[in-house]
Design a protein around this motif. Structure first.
Motif, PDB file in Angstrom:
ATOM      1  N   ARG A   1     -28.493 -22.291 -25.575  1.00 10.98           N
ATOM      2  CA  ARG A   1     -28.384 -20.828 -25.265  1.00 10.98           C
ATOM      3  C   ARG A   1     -29.705 -20.029 -24.986  1.00 10.98           C
ATOM      4  O   ARG A   1     -29.595 -19.225 -24.127  1.00 10.98           O
ATOM      5  N   GLU A   2     -30.668 -20.627 -25.601  1.00  8.87           N
ATOM      6  CA  GLU A   2     -32.040 -19.802 -25.174  1.00  8.87           C
ATOM      7  C   GLU A   2     -32.025 -19.817 -23.363  1.00  8.87           C
ATOM      8  O   GLU A   2     -32.798 -19.236 -22.811  1.00  8.87           O
ATOM      9  N   ALA A   3     -31.983 -21.232 -22.933  1.00 10.79           N
ATOM     10  CA  ALA A   3     -32.139 -21.799 -21.685  1.00 10.79           C
ATOM     11  C   ALA A   3     -31.301 -20.743 -20.982  1.00 10.79           C
ATOM     12  O   ALA A   3     -31.709 -20.235 -19.624  1.00 10.79           O
ATOM     13  N   MET A   4     -29.870 -20.768 -21.040  1.00  9.07           N
ATOM     14  CA  MET A   4     -29.066 -19.935 -20.375  1.00  9.07           C
ATOM     15  C   MET A   4     -29.459 -18.332 -20.367  1.00  9.07           C
ATOM     16  O   MET A   4     -29.269 -17.883 -19.392  1.00  9.07           O
TER      17      MET A   4
ATOM     18  N   GLU B   1     -21.891 -21.309 -17.542  1.00  5.94           N
ATOM     19  CA  GLU B   1     -20.752 -20.570 -18.241  1.00  5.94           C
ATOM     20  C   GLU B   1     -19.457 -20.943 -17.901  1.00  5.94           C
ATOM     21  O   GLU B   1     -18.580 -21.202 -19.030  1.00  5.94           O
ATOM     22  N   ASP B   2     -19.127 -21.373 -16.720  1.00  6.72           N
ATOM     23  CA  ASP B   2     -17.823 -22.085 -16.628  1.00  6.72           C
ATOM     24  C   ASP B   2     -17.712 -23.295 -17.651  1.00  6.72           C
ATOM     25  O   ASP B   2     -16.490 -23.583 -18.059  1.00  6.72           O
TER      26      ASP B   2
ATOM     27  N   PRO C   1     -14.623 -23.767 -10.928  1.00  5.25           N
ATOM     28  CA  PRO C   1     -14.897 -23.140  -9.667  1.00  5.25           C
ATOM     29  C   PRO C   1     -14.722 -24.321  -8.541  1.00  5.25           C
ATOM     30  O   PRO C   1     -14.596 -25.467  -8.552  1.00  5.25           O
ATOM     31  N   ALA C   2     -14.212 -23.808  -7.359  1.00  3.55           N
ATOM     32  CA  ALA C   2     -13.624 -24.633  -6.403  1.00  3.55           C
ATOM     33  C   ALA C   2     -14.882 -25.737  -5.791  1.00  3.55           C
ATOM     34  O   ALA C   2     -14.423 -26.853  -5.436  1.00  3.55           O
TER      35      ALA C   2
ATOM     36  N   ASP D   1     -26.190 -19.404  -9.137  1.00  4.46           N
ATOM     37  CA  ASP D   1     -24.821 -20.566  -9.182  1.00  4.46           C
ATOM     38  C   ASP D   1     -24.995 -21.438 -10.574  1.00  4.46           C
ATOM     39  O   ASP D   1     -24.354 -22.008 -10.983  1.00  4.46           O
ATOM     40  N   VAL D   2     -26.540 -21.741 -10.900  1.00  7.71           N
ATOM     41  CA  VAL D   2     -26.590 -22.563 -12.142  1.00  7.71           C
ATOM     42  C   VAL D   2     -26.078 -21.616 -13.408  1.00  7.71           C
ATOM     43  O   VAL D   2     -25.343 -22.474 -14.104  1.00  7.71           O
TER      44      VAL D   2
END
Length: 713
Positions: free
Chosen positions: A400-403, A479-480, A657-658, A473-474
């Motif tokens: 969570r911290e990294a995100m 999140e996805d 994501p596609a 994008d990362v």
């Protein structure tokens, strides 16, 4: 009305047992040592022994104390005793039994009210660390707590700790030196006194002290309990053995049950020496061996026996399978971690679709950090899962911290900067480094979690697209992936570390990540440590009832160098050919995950010059398409649009994501080459083994359909 236990008689209790279990049940007096292998019915033997003693009038139920290590095991024992007509027999953990006694005798021995029992050590250690100016983040506190508990169950103090550590060559946690850790032990005790609390180890220490100093209280306890049964005796610590000795006094009415081959907690202070030395301590002891394995098939039992056949150190039991024959254990080699996770999820999906309840399947691994890829792959396959003994990957604090940090950095980093290095720079502030820490525990697991994010960033960077990837994008991918984890859990496949799987069983078990460095773990650098890793794998193997799959990978990430080695333990167990040599990998089947070991396909290097004009190609995108930006597209645009439509449908179905399915560049290359079989498709840049397995047939169908349409027009 009589209850269900009313019909229980001594004879009926014995009828339900095999000869060795019956020998255990009828050995009611004096010291008894039961060496019970995995799946041999030790709980059945123990509970029938107690129930037989009660039913035959030799035991008074209130004078029996059965002790085990987990509340779950104690609850199971109480339930079985209730069914066998002995509902009033006490079955408790060491801590539960000691706490009950401590609460009762505290006013008499100490006076006043017993201090509050602290639920967690973290706040106490945080304060102690603050006083000593020690970093007290979550990972550090977890490692310090483990070391503190080891010291206390080993009955060490700040005065004796340093000598004991030096004698055992024990590495220090969290990068501390011995002097600092010694100071922490002292200050931690001061913090507890200031707050007026006890910790769980204090319960055992204080009760042992009271029984030592107060003979009248010791006599009262010994008159209450006259018969003792101890389960999982190979896991007792020095402190637990001390308390057990004080409960016994000068008597010997003790039955211990254990298996030295399942000693996997020595790092917590557990020692099998009490079990192995039992018959030396009590020369009149009855020794019974339970070796009939009722849990696993002969194939699984044979593999477990072979694993321990070359082990040094502790003695072992040769198990004898009592079940009918089943399938042979399956050994699978994958090109990389992603392919392994995808392949295992696919096999699990097949089992579930074939009618195996998801709750009867487990995937076991060495460290909790390994669960991330497996969670993602199971979610993508639509398989529910439960994570046992560890947090879900995206629930971990460091993740969570990294995100949060990556999301913040995405606002300030200039476009075009390499995202792999950006992520490394960001995560460096959370403790990530290029090389893993040499110590075990939470520090290593924290690093593994952050390393998983670094590897993901590298994967995104390698995909390439029309627009260079960015940190945004990362974070979008993270999140996805987090959103895709919410799978049903009622019938979930169990994900667990090998330590957390102890005492459990499943119809089908997958042991994954069986590479050197993970099994045995890299910091197992002594003969004793390697032997414990072997026993840990033995525990994993013997969790399987019918089906067992063992897997490993050749590289960490897709396209990486195949420089990983299979675990030395697995190298000894893999099938041999008629010449006695280790069997070679079979040629790749039509489905790349079928069959056993398979080496990754060697692809032709990407072209360096444009196929149209001959100019030097600069970007990876240009090299994948074999043309420069100035030259017109050479791919079939109608097929490209058809492939994009297929990709969109598949992405929507999988809620991903596609670009996770295939990038535009890869679809362009497919539309240009128009591959007619899997071998040709595998040569397309961007089509790795995992995606070939997952999407290959569908892509070929789309290409074939378009080719057919083109011929008809």
């Amino acid at each position: 009305m009589a209850g269900p236990a009313a019909s229980v008689t001594p004879d009926r209790l014995l009828e339900a047992l095999d000869p060795e279990q019956r020998e255990v049940a009828t050995a009611l007096n004096g010291p008894v040592c039961v060496l019970a292998g995995a799946g041999t019915g030790k709980t059945r033997a123990m509970t029938h022994r107690i129930a037989y003693g009660v039913a035959s009038g030799i035991y008074k139920p209130t004078e029996v104390l059965a002790v085990t290590f987990t509340a779950r095991a104690a609850g199971e024992m109480r339930s079985r005793l209730r069914e066998l007509g002995a509902p009033t027999v006490q079955a408790r953990t060491f801590h539960s039994a000691a706490l009950r006694q401590l609460q009762y005798f505290w006013p008499q021995a100490i006076g006043g009210s017993i201090p509050r029992l602290a639920e967690h050590k973290a706040p106490l250690l945080a304060e102690a660390g603050h006083r000593l100016r020690i970093n007290t983040d979550r990972a550090t506190i977890r490692d310090l707590a483990a070391e503190l508990e080891w010291a206390k169950v080993s009955m060490l103090t700040d005065a004796t700790y340093a000598a004991a550590v030096a004698k055992k060559h024990r590495p220090m946690p969290a990068g501390l030196d011995v002097a600092t850790m010694t100071s922490l032990l002292r200050v931690y005790e001061e913090v507890k006194i200031d707050r007026g609390v006890l910790d769980f180890e204090d319960v055992l220490l204080l009760m042992a002290g009271i029984l030592t100093d107060h003979e009248d209280i010791a006599r009262t306890v010994r008159s209450q309990y006259r018969h003792f049964v101890v389960d999982e005796y190979q896991d007792v610590s020095l402190l637990q053995q001390r308390l057990l000795d004080l409960w016994l006094g000068d008597r010997d009415d003790l039955c211990v049950v254990g298996d030295a081959s399942q000693t996997i907690y020595s790092f917590t202070g557990a020692s099998p020496e009490h079990l192995l030395g039992f018959t030396r301590r009590f020369d009149n002891a009855t020794l019974v061996k339970l070796v009939r394995d009722y849990r696993s098939t002969p194939q699984v039992v044979s593999l477990a026996n072979r694993l321990l056949a070359t082990a040094s150190g502790l003695g072992r039991l040769e198990l004898i399978a009592a079940r009918e024959s089943g399938p042979q254990p399956v050994f699978k080699e994958f090109p990389d971690d992603e392919a392994e996770a995808t392949g295992i999820a696919r096999l699990v999906r097949q089992e579930v679709d074939s009618g195996t309840p998801a709750s009867s399947i487990a995937i076991l691994y060495r460290t909790n950090a390994q669960s991330a890829a497996l969670e993602q792959s199971l979610a993508a396959a639509g398989v529910g899962y439960l994570v046992r003994g560890g947090e879900r990957f995206f629930s971990r604090k460091e993740v969570r911290e990294a995100m949060l940090l990556i999301r913040g950095a995405a606002r300030s980093v200039a476009p075009g900067e390499p995202i792999g290095q950006n992520v490394r720079d960001v995560l460096g502030s959370l403790g990530w480094s290029e090389h893993p820490p040499e110590t075990a525990g939470a520090v290593r697991e924290r690093w593994e979690s952050l390393q998983a994010i670094v590897a993901l960033a590298d994967e995104i960077a390698a995909r390439e697209s029309d627009v260079p990837p960015t940190l945004r994008d990362v974070i979008t991918e993270l999140e996805d992936r987090a959103n895709n984890q919410h799978a049903p859990t009622v019938q979930g496949v169990t994900l667990a570390s090998l330590h957390a799987a102890k005492g459990l069983e499943w119809a089908s078990v997958y042991l994954v990540g069986l590479n050197e460095g993970l099994m045995p773990i890299s910091f197992a650098d002594t003969t004793e440590a390697v032997d414990e890793e072997r026993r840990l794998l033995y525990v994993g193997i013997t969790r399987a009832e019918t089906r067992l799959t063992l897997s490993w990978s050749l590289s960490r990430s897709p396209g990486g160098r195949a420089n990983r080695r299979v675990s030395r333990f697995i190298a000894q167990l893999r099938p041999t050919d008629t010449a006695g040599a280790r069997s070679r990998p079979r040629p790749a089947a039509k489905n790349p995950t079928e069959g056993t070991a398979r080496k990754p396909r060697s692809k032709k290097p990407l072209p360096t010059h444009c196929a149209g004009c001959g100019k030097l190609l600069h970007s990876v995108t240009e090299r994948k398409l074999a043309r420069c930006a100035e030259c017109p597209p050479a791919y079939n645009e109608e097929l490209f649009e058809a492939l994009k439509a297929w990709r969109l449908r598949h992405a929507q179905e999988g809620n991903v994501p596609a670009f996770v399915v295939f990038t535009d560049v890869t679809l362009m290359a497919i539309a240009e080459l128009c591959p007619s079989d899997l071998a040709a498709l595998a040569e397309v840049p961007g089509v790795g083994p995992a995606k070939l397995e997952r999407y290959g047939e569908q892509v070929l169908s789309a290409v074939s359909a378009h080719s057919g349409d083109a011929k008809n027009t």
